[in-house]
Design an enzyme around this catalytic site. Sequence first.
Site, PDB file in Angstrom:
ATOM      1  N   GLY A  28      -3.517 -22.277 -53.160  1.00  8.99           N
ATOM      2  CA  GLY A  28      -4.745 -22.377 -53.752  1.00  8.99           C
ATOM      3  C   GLY A  28      -5.705 -22.499 -52.545  1.00  8.99           C
ATOM      4  O   GLY A  28      -5.418 -22.498 -51.325  1.00  8.99           O
ATOM      5  N   TYR A  29      -6.853 -22.380 -52.734  1.00 11.85           N
ATOM      6  CA  TYR A  29      -8.057 -22.115 -51.833  1.00 11.85           C
ATOM      7  C   TYR A  29      -9.138 -23.227 -52.021  1.00 11.85           C
ATOM      8  O   TYR A  29      -9.550 -23.715 -53.069  1.00 11.85           O
ATOM      9  CB  TYR A  29      -8.765 -20.938 -52.174  1.00 11.85           C
ATOM     10  CG  TYR A  29      -7.872 -19.822 -51.570  1.00 11.85           C
ATOM     11  CD1 TYR A  29      -7.691 -19.462 -50.241  1.00 11.85           C
ATOM     12  CD2 TYR A  29      -6.954 -19.378 -52.514  1.00 11.85           C
ATOM     13  CE1 TYR A  29      -6.716 -18.471 -49.715  1.00 11.85           C
ATOM     14  CE2 TYR A  29      -5.989 -18.343 -52.111  1.00 11.85           C
ATOM     15  CZ  TYR A  29      -5.784 -18.042 -50.764  1.00 11.85           C
ATOM     16  OH  TYR A  29      -5.118 -17.044 -50.150  1.00 11.85           O
ATOM     17  N   LEU A  30      -9.368 -23.813 -50.768  1.00  6.33           N
ATOM     18  CA  LEU A  30     -10.398 -24.888 -50.880  1.00  6.33           C
ATOM     19  C   LEU A  30     -11.847 -24.352 -50.751  1.00  6.33           C
ATOM     20  O   LEU A  30     -12.750 -24.903 -51.013  1.00  6.33           O
ATOM     21  CB  LEU A  30     -10.191 -26.123 -49.818  1.00  6.33           C
ATOM     22  CG  LEU A  30      -8.670 -26.958 -49.951  1.00  6.33           C
ATOM     23  CD1 LEU A  30      -8.458 -27.592 -48.957  1.00  6.33           C
ATOM     24  CD2 LEU A  30      -8.985 -27.853 -51.054  1.00  6.33           C
TER      25      LEU A  30
END
Length: 156
Positions: A28-30
Amino acid sequence: MPREIERKFLLKSDAWRGRVTGVTYRQGYLSTVPERTVRVRIAGDHAYLTVKGITTRHSRSEFEYPVPVADAEQMLALCEGPLVEKARYEIPHAGKTWQVDEYHGDNRGLILAEIELTSEDEKFELPEWIGDEVSGDARYYNSNLARNPFAAWAHS
């Protein structure tokens, strides 16, 4: 500064299958702003936090650090959009290692191959199962697949 230099391709056949066993990835991407992406990834029994800079041609700065899997699980809950789920297969060919990603979830049906290089101008041999290059097509960046999954645009 660490640099990632890679090229991405679609596949034109399944001739690569049966050669290796895949590793399950969840990521996932912050942050997915063009100037920097911050990714959390669990790959099998390992986890990483990765910061990448803006892509120029085929390369960008990349900093990757191992993190405890339990911490990565908690960070995945903080990520933007749906997670990117895939199986990654590493396939040797002509002295290089190709990574084939078979996507699941909202990106099911997408299969990409990539090769990491030591320079942007490095010559390499294409396996017979490699199709069109998509290195410059931002739709195929994993950070974009998290925000705009393959299922949303594949048949349009």
